[in-house]
Design a protein around this motif. Sequence first.
Motif, mmCIF file in Angstrom:
data_model
loop_
_atom_site.group_PDB
_atom_site.id
_atom_site.type_symbol
_atom_site.label_atom_id
_atom_site.label_comp_id
_atom_site.label_asym_id
_atom_site.label_seq_id
_atom_site.Cartn_x
_atom_site.Cartn_y
_atom_site.Cartn_z
ATOM 1 N N LYS A 154 61.519 65.335 96.956
ATOM 2 C CA LYS A 154 61.395 65.365 95.503
ATOM 3 C C LYS A 154 61.126 63.974 94.932
ATOM 4 C CE LYS A 154 61.683 69.741 94.824
ATOM 5 N NZ LYS A 154 60.473 70.482 94.373
ATOM 6 N N ALA A 155 61.692 62.948 95.552
ATOM 7 C CA ALA A 155 61.372 61.589 95.112
ATOM 8 C C ALA A 155 59.924 61.254 95.456
ATOM 9 C CB ALA A 155 62.322 60.590 95.764
ATOM 10 N N GLY A 156 59.503 61.686 96.640
ATOM 11 C CA GLY A 156 58.140 61.395 97.073
ATOM 12 C C GLY A 156 57.093 62.108 96.238
ATOM 13 N N VAL A 157 57.338 63.373 95.929
ATOM 14 C CA VAL A 157 56.325 64.111 95.173
ATOM 15 C C VAL A 157 56.237 63.590 93.747
ATOM 16 C CG1 VAL A 157 57.693 66.067 94.239
ATOM 17 C CG2 VAL A 157 55.330 66.421 94.982
ATOM 18 N N ARG A 158 57.369 63.169 93.170
ATOM 19 C CA ARG A 158 57.334 62.585 91.827
ATOM 20 C C ARG A 158 56.522 61.289 91.822
ATOM 21 N NH1 ARG A 158 62.979 61.397 89.060
ATOM 22 N NH2 ARG A 158 62.993 59.708 90.595
ATOM 23 N N ASN A 159 56.708 60.475 92.848
ATOM 24 C CA ASN A 159 55.945 59.240 92.969
ATOM 25 C C ASN A 159 54.460 59.535 93.128
ATOM 26 O OD1 ASN A 159 54.683 56.978 94.705
ATOM 27 N ND2 ASN A 159 56.572 56.035 93.972
ATOM 28 N N ARG A 162 52.635 60.404 89.936
ATOM 29 C CA ARG A 162 52.267 59.235 89.128
ATOM 30 C C ARG A 162 50.930 58.656 89.588
ATOM 31 N NH1 ARG A 162 55.752 57.556 85.486
ATOM 32 N NH2 ARG A 162 57.903 58.333 85.556
ATOM 33 N N SER A 163 50.747 58.562 90.900
ATOM 34 C CA SER A 163 49.472 58.046 91.414
ATOM 35 C C SER A 163 48.329 58.998 91.111
ATOM 36 C CB SER A 163 49.576 57.819 92.927
ATOM 37 O OG SER A 163 50.473 56.773 93.215
ATOM 38 N N LEU A 164 48.584 60.301 91.227
ATOM 39 C CA LEU A 164 47.547 61.279 90.913
ATOM 40 C C LEU A 164 47.148 61.203 89.448
ATOM 41 C CD1 LEU A 164 48.866 64.372 92.902
ATOM 42 C CD2 LEU A 164 46.717 63.162 93.321
ATOM 43 N N ASP A 165 48.139 61.088 88.564
ATOM 44 C CA ASP A 165 47.827 61.023 87.139
ATOM 45 C C ASP A 165 46.979 59.798 86.819
ATOM 46 O OD1 ASP A 165 48.355 62.073 84.334
ATOM 47 O OD2 ASP A 165 49.068 60.004 84.166
ATOM 48 N N ALA A 166 47.347 58.662 87.384
ATOM 49 C CA ALA A 166 46.579 57.434 87.128
ATOM 50 C C ALA A 166 45.157 57.545 87.656
ATOM 51 C CB ALA A 166 47.286 56.241 87.764
ATOM 52 N N THR A 167 44.988 58.241 88.761
ATOM 53 C CA THR A 167 43.662 58.394 89.369
ATOM 54 C C THR A 167 42.794 59.379 88.600
ATOM 55 O OG1 THR A 167 44.592 57.895 91.552
ATOM 56 C CG2 THR A 167 42.455 59.020 91.509
ATOM 57 N N LEU A 168 43.406 60.476 88.127
ATOM 58 C CA LEU A 168 42.650 61.546 87.488
ATOM 59 C C LEU A 168 42.438 61.345 85.987
ATOM 60 C CD1 LEU A 168 44.446 64.550 89.245
ATOM 61 C CD2 LEU A 168 42.140 63.706 89.741
ATOM 62 N N ALA A 175 48.321 64.807 85.332
ATOM 63 C CA ALA A 175 49.313 65.362 86.243
ATOM 64 C C ALA A 175 50.704 65.123 85.686
ATOM 65 C CB ALA A 175 49.183 64.723 87.630
ATOM 66 N N VAL A 176 51.608 66.057 85.938
ATOM 67 C CA VAL A 176 52.955 65.953 85.401
ATOM 68 C C VAL A 176 53.930 66.659 86.335
ATOM 69 C CG1 VAL A 176 52.669 68.031 83.978
ATOM 70 C CG2 VAL A 176 54.425 66.353 83.378
ATOM 71 N N THR A 177 55.114 66.104 86.455
ATOM 72 C CA THR A 177 56.201 66.770 87.162
ATOM 73 C C THR A 177 57.331 67.028 86.185
ATOM 74 O OG1 THR A 177 57.735 66.626 89.029
ATOM 75 C CG2 THR A 177 57.189 64.569 87.943
ATOM 76 N N VAL A 178 57.906 68.209 86.259
ATOM 77 C CA VAL A 178 59.065 68.559 85.441
ATOM 78 C C VAL A 178 60.302 68.457 86.324
ATOM 79 C CG1 VAL A 178 60.245 70.409 84.189
ATOM 80 C CG2 VAL A 178 57.797 70.008 83.837
ATOM 81 N N THR A 179 61.178 67.529 85.988
ATOM 82 C CA THR A 179 62.390 67.313 86.769
ATOM 83 C C THR A 179 63.481 68.234 86.248
ATOM 84 O OG1 THR A 179 61.799 64.998 87.155
ATOM 85 C CG2 THR A 179 64.098 65.614 87.516
ATOM 86 N N VAL A 180 63.831 69.220 87.043
ATOM 87 C CA VAL A 180 64.845 70.206 86.656
ATOM 88 C C VAL A 180 66.223 69.605 86.937
ATOM 89 C CG1 VAL A 180 65.711 72.544 87.000
ATOM 90 C CG2 VAL A 180 63.252 72.076 87.201
ATOM 91 N N ARG A 181 66.934 69.289 85.876
ATOM 92 C CA ARG A 181 68.239 68.631 86.014
ATOM 93 C C ARG A 181 69.369 69.657 85.913
ATOM 94 N NH1 ARG A 181 67.454 63.506 86.582
ATOM 95 N NH2 ARG A 181 65.599 62.479 85.730
ATOM 96 N N GLY A 182 69.341 70.592 86.835
ATOM 97 C CA GLY A 182 70.342 71.639 86.894
ATOM 98 C C GLY A 182 70.038 72.557 88.051
ATOM 99 N N THR A 183 70.899 73.523 88.272
ATOM 100 C CA THR A 183 70.753 74.462 89.374
ATOM 101 C C THR A 183 70.153 75.764 88.861
ATOM 102 O OG1 THR A 183 72.679 73.506 90.480
ATOM 103 C CG2 THR A 183 71.962 75.682 91.209
ATOM 104 N N GLU A 213 56.420 62.254 83.901
ATOM 105 C CA GLU A 213 57.634 62.968 84.297
ATOM 106 C C GLU A 213 58.324 63.485 83.044
ATOM 107 O OE1 GLU A 213 62.046 62.463 86.326
ATOM 108 O OE2 GLU A 213 60.822 60.702 85.942
ATOM 109 N N VAL A 214 58.574 64.784 83.017
ATOM 110 C CA VAL A 214 59.266 65.394 81.889
ATOM 111 C C VAL A 214 60.597 65.947 82.399
ATOM 112 C CG1 VAL A 214 59.220 67.247 80.176
ATOM 113 C CG2 VAL A 214 57.124 65.985 80.706
ATOM 114 N N PRO A 215 61.718 65.461 81.902
ATOM 115 C CA PRO A 215 63.006 66.002 82.328
ATOM 116 C C PRO A 215 63.280 67.322 81.639
ATOM 117 C CG PRO A 215 63.351 64.263 80.727
ATOM 118 C CD PRO A 215 61.879 64.316 80.976
ATOM 119 N N TYR A 216 63.855 68.265 82.377
ATOM 120 C CA TYR A 216 64.312 69.517 81.775
ATOM 121 C C TYR A 216 65.799 69.645 82.060
ATOM 122 C CZ TYR A 216 65.188 74.372 80.722
ATOM 123 O OH TYR A 216 65.725 75.518 80.184
ATOM 124 N N ALA A 217 66.590 69.510 81.006
ATOM 125 C CA ALA A 217 68.043 69.577 81.137
ATOM 126 C C ALA A 217 68.617 70.806 80.438
ATOM 127 C CB ALA A 217 68.681 68.318 80.584
#
Length: 218
Positions: A154-159, A162-168, A175-183, A213-217
């Motif tokens: 999950k750390a790797g895919v988030r990183n 970021r590279s994909l977004d800068a490239t595209l 490109a965006v990742t939604v970080t799910v801050r819960g179970t 990166e968009v956090p979802y809490a």
Amino acid sequence: MTRPVIVVVGAGPGVSGSVARRFAREGYDVGLLGTDGEQLVQLAGELEALGAAVGRTVVDVTDAEATTAAIQRFGGFADRIDVLHFNPSAFREKDPLELTVPELLEDVALGVGALLTAVQAARPFMSGGGRVTVTGSMAADKPWNRAASLGVQKAGVRNLVRSLDATLAPDGIRAVTVTVRGTLSTEGAFTPDNVADALWSAAHQVVADWQVEVPYAG
């Protein structure tokens, strides 16, 4: 005009299925890649009932050749891919003293490497306004030591996002990742449907205020 197309990589009954249904309700046709044929058939039926045209392929997304071929078939059908959603990760209950290097690399190949394959295959069919969305996790920041490889994924895919977004971005693709801050749960704020809503919103951010990166809490 053809309908917009979303390709869901790692399709199944959880968040990925909810994402597919969310976009289908908004008028998207859907391509599904997953490992369980019965689940894909069931999900495809649900999406068709919502009015979507659906393609489905059973594939191991760590198989770069097969995954590339499947995504290119989906893209070629309508000559477009508007959204690529990436969901896979491997859960292996082993702590860092039990986890072997080959096991770690195998898990990272699924949870991170397969995103590269998917984006590279989809890129020829994406144009300005296209989006890459990824289901992230709080495991990127607060890993459980008993599932050490998941935090690395999950750390790797988030990183990588970021590279994909800068490239595209120069071509108008974000490109965006939604970080799910819960179970994930069957009720409450962290149902798959609620996470899918967060992914829909992340894909439709105002470009001038784009967050990679968009956090979802909840």
